[in-house]
Design an enzyme around this catalytic site. Structure first.
Site, mmCIF file in Angstrom:
data_model
loop_
_atom_site.group_PDB
_atom_site.id
_atom_site.type_symbol
_atom_site.label_atom_id
_atom_site.label_comp_id
_atom_site.label_asym_id
_atom_site.label_seq_id
_atom_site.Cartn_x
_atom_site.Cartn_y
_atom_site.Cartn_z
ATOM 1 N N ARG A 1 -11.208 13.497 1.856
ATOM 2 C CA ARG A 1 -12.162 12.651 2.596
ATOM 3 C C ARG A 1 -13.496 12.534 1.901
ATOM 4 N NH1 ARG A 1 -9.035 9.560 5.686
ATOM 5 N NH2 ARG A 1 -7.559 10.833 6.875
ATOM 6 N N TYR B 1 -0.775 13.086 6.388
ATOM 7 C CA TYR B 1 -0.344 12.034 7.323
ATOM 8 C C TYR B 1 1.164 12.168 7.559
ATOM 9 C CZ TYR B 1 -4.600 9.039 7.051
ATOM 10 O OH TYR B 1 -5.853 8.507 7.129
ATOM 11 N N GLU C 1 -13.961 -0.940 6.326
ATOM 12 C CA GLU C 1 -13.953 0.406 5.742
ATOM 13 C C GLU C 1 -15.281 0.606 5.022
ATOM 14 O OE1 GLU C 1 -10.224 1.647 3.879
ATOM 15 O OE2 GLU C 1 -11.382 2.307 2.134
ATOM 16 N N TYR D 1 0.838 -1.212 0.000
ATOM 17 C CA TYR D 1 0.000 0.000 0.000
ATOM 18 C C TYR D 1 0.869 1.257 0.000
ATOM 19 C CZ TYR D 1 -2.979 3.827 1.469
ATOM 20 O OH TYR D 1 -3.616 5.044 1.545
ATOM 21 N N ARG E 1 1.496 6.460 -6.947
ATOM 22 C CA ARG E 1 0.338 7.310 -7.239
ATOM 23 C C ARG E 1 0.728 8.776 -7.236
ATOM 24 N NH1 ARG E 1 -5.012 6.863 -3.550
ATOM 25 N NH2 ARG E 1 -3.462 6.946 -1.889
HETATM 26 C C1 3EB Z 1 -7.491 6.078 5.670
HETATM 27 O O1 3EB Z 1 -8.353 6.849 6.074
HETATM 28 C C2 3EB Z 1 -7.951 4.697 5.329
HETATM 29 O O2 3EB Z 1 -5.209 5.545 -0.328
HETATM 30 O O3 3EB Z 1 -6.832 6.058 -1.664
HETATM 31 C C3 3EB Z 1 -9.178 5.205 2.629
HETATM 32 C C4 3EB Z 1 -9.599 5.753 1.411
HETATM 33 C C5 3EB Z 1 -7.871 4.819 2.791
HETATM 34 C C6 3EB Z 1 -8.683 5.911 0.360
HETATM 35 C C7 3EB Z 1 -6.406 5.705 -0.560
HETATM 36 C C8 3EB Z 1 -6.975 4.972 1.740
HETATM 37 C C9 3EB Z 1 -7.370 5.527 0.540
HETATM 38 O O4 3EB Z 1 -6.298 6.390 5.579
HETATM 39 C C10 3EB Z 1 -7.397 4.187 4.060
#
Ligand code: 3EB
Length: 339
Positions: A226, A213, A326, A154, A161
């Protein structure tokens, strides 16, 4: 005969009654449904191993469906065109485009370089396709948690990406989902919805933006928002999990992870200003679970939190090992005075 008499069999709305039934605002029309009868006027059908009928674009997720409707249908509102350009398959009507790239990782030397190449192809396609505004993206690939630390697939996907997105990474990022398949396909599959005019990216005040992050979660932060408020005010909510701040919560406790996830979903929805709904409220929920035995517990809780929704349940691995589930959603039917 008075004109009113013609409508005697229609439900009456009084000032004390329900809100007037306004037509659904806008033109994004999505449905989670079965495919016993092929959908008419589909733009795109997304399912796992089901025939999509004559839809201009069909996408096979190759995930195991555990419960709920078998397909997601995006409807067209007018004439459609479908085509292929290089590795991009696409279909569009006058306002919305759906496109997919699915390629064998082994042809590009691993997940990082595959993600970089496929995202670069997406970016090039987006530059001239006439639908420049990315609203929503989905990413599916094998063994998402394989590899340790920064070598985890990931995290390597996130690096590729971001490289492939290039300058698009500095713009408003689309809402997204990234899920691991529990079978071997060797395919990185990504598909997206794009529009002619821009949406509004929404963040979650309970969570650090994914694109901020800290380094502990990988060399490059994940490139997504989000949620996205589409031009017609449909709210497209990213895959949402049990993360507060940037930290995973409730390791090993699916029940508590679900409660935290529902708090995050409600917070994003409220933050988008979408508190009031019309009679046309629609909540489409798609749940990814690491372990199929979680489905009845989650289904029960969702019936309470979202009465009337019939969620799709799919087997999939979440991008952090400790996360068990999720949920993504599409919400529409908001009051026109809001959003
Ligand atoms: C998170 O909140 C959970 O890498 O495109 C959720 C939605 C998550 C999209 C992405 C990753 C992605 O980090 C993981």
């Amino acid at each position: 005969m008075r004109a009113d008499d013609l409508f005697d069999d229609l439900p009456r709305t009084t000032s004390a009654g329900p809100e007037p039934a306004l037509p659904p605002a806008g033109r994004i029309q999505v449905e989670y449904r079965d495919l016993q009868t092929p959908p008419e006027n589909a733009l795109c059908v997304i399912s796992s191993g089901q025939a999509g009928g004559t839809a201009p674009l069909t996408i096979d997720l190759r995930l195991d469906r555990l419960d709920g409707p078998s397909a997601e249908v995006w409807y067209a509102t007018g004439p459609t065109r479908a085509g292929r350009e290089g590795i991009v398959r696409y279909a569009h009507d006058d306002e919305l485009l759906v496109a997919v790239i699915e390629e064998d990782e082994r042809a590009y030397g691993g997940i990082r370089s595959t993600a970089e190449k496929l995202y670069a192809s997406m970016r090039q396609f987006q530059e001239h396709c006439g639908f420049p505004q990315l609203l929503r993206m989905w990413n599916y690939f094998d063994a998402i948690n394989e590899g340790d630390g920064d070598a985890e697939r990931y995290r390597q996907f996130c690096v590729g990406r971001a490289l492939g997105l290039g300058s698009l990474g500095g713009k408003q990022l689309p809402a997204a989902t990234a899920i691991g398949r529990q079978r071997t396909t060797h395919q990185l599959q990504m598909f997206w919805v794009a529009a002619r005019s821009s949406g509004i990216a929404i963040e979650n005040p309970r969570q650090v933006s994914a694109y901020h992050y800290p380094r502990a979660h990988g060399p490059v932060s994940p490139s997504f928002s989000r949620a996205m408020v589409a031009p017609d005010r449909t709210l497209l909510v990213s895959g949402t999990a049990s993360i507060v701040g940037h930290v995973s919560q409730h390791e090993g406790n699916a029940h508590a992870q679900l409660a935290e996830t529902l708090r995050n979903l409600a917070t994003v929805t409220a933050h988008a200003g979408a508190r009031h709904h019309t009679a046309h409220r629609q909540d489409l929920l798609k749940v990814y679970v690491r372990d199929a035995t979680l489905v009845p517990m989650i289904a029960q809780r969702l019936r309470e939190a979202y009465p009337g929704a019939s969620p799709i349940f799919l087997a999939g691995d979440i991008c952090r090992r400790e996360l068990l589930l999720e949920i993504e959603c599409v919400q529409s039917g908001f009051s026109p005075t809001l959003l």
